[in-house]
Design a protein around this motif. Structure first.
Motif, short mmCIF file in Angstrom:
data_model
loop_
_atom_site.label_atom_id
_atom_site.label_comp_id
_atom_site.label_asym_id
_atom_site.label_seq_id
_atom_site.Cartn_x
_atom_site.Cartn_y
_atom_site.Cartn_z
N VAL A 70 -25.45 11.32 -42.33
CA VAL A 70 -24.97 10.92 -41.02
C VAL A 70 -24.91 12.19 -40.19
N GLY A 71 -25.65 12.22 -39.07
CA GLY A 71 -25.65 13.40 -38.22
C GLY A 71 -24.43 13.47 -37.33
N TRP A 72 -24.09 14.68 -36.90
CA TRP A 72 -22.98 14.86 -35.99
C TRP A 72 -23.42 14.52 -34.57
N SER A 73 -22.61 13.77 -33.86
CA SER A 73 -22.88 13.45 -32.45
C SER A 73 -21.65 13.79 -31.64
N ARG A 80 -16.13 14.59 -34.03
CA ARG A 80 -14.77 15.14 -34.10
C ARG A 80 -14.49 15.69 -35.49
N LEU A 81 -15.01 15.03 -36.52
CA LEU A 81 -14.84 15.53 -37.87
C LEU A 81 -15.52 16.89 -38.02
N GLY A 86 -10.10 17.26 -39.17
CA GLY A 86 -9.60 16.51 -40.33
C GLY A 86 -9.96 15.04 -40.26
N ALA A 87 -9.05 14.19 -40.68
CA ALA A 87 -9.30 12.75 -40.67
C ALA A 87 -9.34 12.23 -39.25
N VAL A 88 -10.33 11.41 -38.97
CA VAL A 88 -10.48 10.82 -37.64
C VAL A 88 -10.78 9.35 -37.77
N MET A 89 -10.42 8.58 -36.73
CA MET A 89 -10.74 7.16 -36.71
C MET A 89 -12.19 7.02 -36.24
N LEU A 90 -13.01 6.31 -37.01
CA LEU A 90 -14.42 6.15 -36.65
C LEU A 90 -14.64 4.94 -35.79
#
Length: 90
Positions: A70-73, A80-81, A86-90
């Motif tokens: 999964v690429g960063w966007s 945000r991750l 840290g933990a983020v809501m997807l």
């Protein structure tokens, strides 16, 4: 009346399994194995500069997820991750 097990027993056993692993791959395998106590299916992602890459999975019968990425966007949960939040809501 049955006495409930100590709430931290499973967690401590899982941590001991990870701690006693003989290397990075063994530690990741122990981590993935311990997820079976809590979830029917799990995927372990490793984060890299270009995105998150699946290292292994549990509970996905017949599916080879290793290497799926999964690429960063910018602006989404994965981005945000990547920014180190840290933990983020997807």
């Amino acid at each position: 009346m049955k006495v409930a097990a100590a709430p931290w027993g499973d967690l401590l056993e899982g941590l001991a399994a990870i701690d006693s692993a003989g290397g990075q791959a063994a530690a990741l395998e122990a981590l993935l194995a311990e997820t079976r106590r809590y979830a029917a299916r799990a995927v372990l992602f490793l984060t890299r500069s270009e995105g998150a890459v699946a290292w292994g999975a549990s509970g996905w019968q017949g599916a080879d997820v290793a290497g799926i990425g999964v690429g960063w966007s910018e602006g989404d949960g994965w981005g945000r991750l990547a920014e180190g939040r840290g933990a983020v809501m997807l």
